[in-house]
Design a protein around this motif. Structure first.
Motif, short mmCIF file in Angstrom:
data_model
loop_
_atom_site.label_atom_id
_atom_site.label_comp_id
_atom_site.label_asym_id
_atom_site.label_seq_id
_atom_site.Cartn_x
_atom_site.Cartn_y
_atom_site.Cartn_z
N GLN A 48 -173.02 80.55 -37.42
CA GLN A 48 -173.20 81.99 -37.23
C GLN A 48 -174.07 82.54 -38.36
O GLN A 48 -173.98 82.08 -39.51
N ASN A 55 -173.15 82.29 -42.30
CA ASN A 55 -171.83 82.68 -42.83
C ASN A 55 -170.69 82.00 -42.08
O ASN A 55 -169.57 82.50 -42.07
N GLY A 97 -166.93 92.93 -37.12
CA GLY A 97 -165.72 93.70 -36.87
C GLY A 97 -165.38 93.82 -35.40
O GLY A 97 -164.28 94.21 -35.05
N ASN A 98 -166.31 93.49 -34.54
CA ASN A 98 -166.06 93.52 -33.10
C ASN A 98 -166.38 92.15 -32.56
O ASN A 98 -167.53 91.72 -32.58
N TYR A 99 -165.38 91.44 -32.11
CA TYR A 99 -165.60 90.06 -31.72
C TYR A 99 -166.08 89.89 -30.30
O TYR A 99 -166.22 88.78 -29.83
N GLY A 100 -166.32 90.95 -29.58
CA GLY A 100 -166.73 90.82 -28.18
C GLY A 100 -168.16 90.38 -28.04
O GLY A 100 -169.04 91.15 -27.64
N TYR A 101 -168.46 89.14 -28.39
CA TYR A 101 -169.83 88.65 -28.37
C TYR A 101 -170.40 88.60 -26.96
O TYR A 101 -169.70 88.33 -25.99
N PHE A 103 -173.11 86.69 -24.63
CA PHE A 103 -173.82 85.43 -24.55
C PHE A 103 -175.10 85.57 -23.74
O PHE A 103 -175.18 86.34 -22.78
#
Lengths: 112, 110
Positions: A48, A55, A97-101, A103
């Motif tokens: 990532q 990181n 802070g928002n994990y809703g990636y 794709f």
């Protein structure tokens, strides 16, 4: 329309060659992750990037490397390609802070 | 690390029935969970998520249940439709990294 675009969609390379895959993140996203998805398997985390620095990294050798650019586009580079590198490579962008990636549709890499 | 597994590699349901897809994880420190849907030739599409401080979350026709005691989560799809046919993955966040299961292929029979 996912907002994350990847290029190329398909690619054939010879064992030992090098490849660069590209990803354009969704507008407003500042992190990008790359995944490898072998046929019939779930995606596996490669690494990532955030603010142009890596990181987080999964269990992939150093010949897998990446770059993130100031405009949040990114690249995945793979050196010394092996047959087992044949897979779908997915890029996902998101916001810290928002994990809703989100794709992209992926690049199908075939190593022969 | 994390081991994520889905209980069934394939699932067939009749159109209109409810579907339940299950997922197990191994690391009690996992704090965030997402269900994705992946159609042929496309990348995973976000369906619903849940954080570890919750045990249930509902969306449109979908519900995610989280049981931290047994490290299990499930995705329930109500009134399954042909357009729901796809491979479903659970993704588990542990240590700022997502681990995906191998996926359950859902087939909806008209």
């Amino acid at each position: 329309e996912t907002g994350v675009t990847q290029s190329p969609t398909h690619l054939i390379k010879t064992r030992g060659q090098q490849v660069t895959l590209r990803c354009s993140s969704q507008s407003g996203h500042n992190t990008v992750s790359w995944y490898q998805q072998a046929l019939g398997q779930g995606p596996q985390f490669i690494f990532q990037y955030y603010r142009e620095e890596e990181n987080g990294r999964g269990n992939f050798p150093p010949r897998f490397s990446g770059l993130q650019f100031p405009n949040y586009s990114s690249e995945l580079n793979v050196n010394a390609l092996e047959l087992d590198d044949s897979a779908l490579y997915l890029c996902a962008s998101g916001t810290t802070g928002n994990y809703g990636y989100t794709f992209g549709s992926g690049t199908r890499l075939t190593v022969v | 690390g994390e081991n994520v597994g889905l209980h069934l590699p394939t699932l067939s349901v009749q159109e209109g029935d409810n579907s339940i897809i299950n997922c197990a994880y191994s690391n009690s420190a996992s704090d965030y969970f997402i269900w994705y849907k992946q159609e042929s030739g496309k990348g995973p599409q976000f369906i619903i998520d849940i954080r570890s401080n919750m045990d249930k979350r509902q969306g449109q026709r979908v519900t995610v249940l989280l049981n931290k005691t047994v490290k299990h989560l499930s995705l329930q799809i109500a009134a399954t439709q042909p357009g729901d046919s796809a491979v479903y993955f659970c993704a588990v966040n542990t240590g700022n990294q997502f681990y995906f299961g191998t996926g359950t292929s859902l087939t909806v029979i008209p």
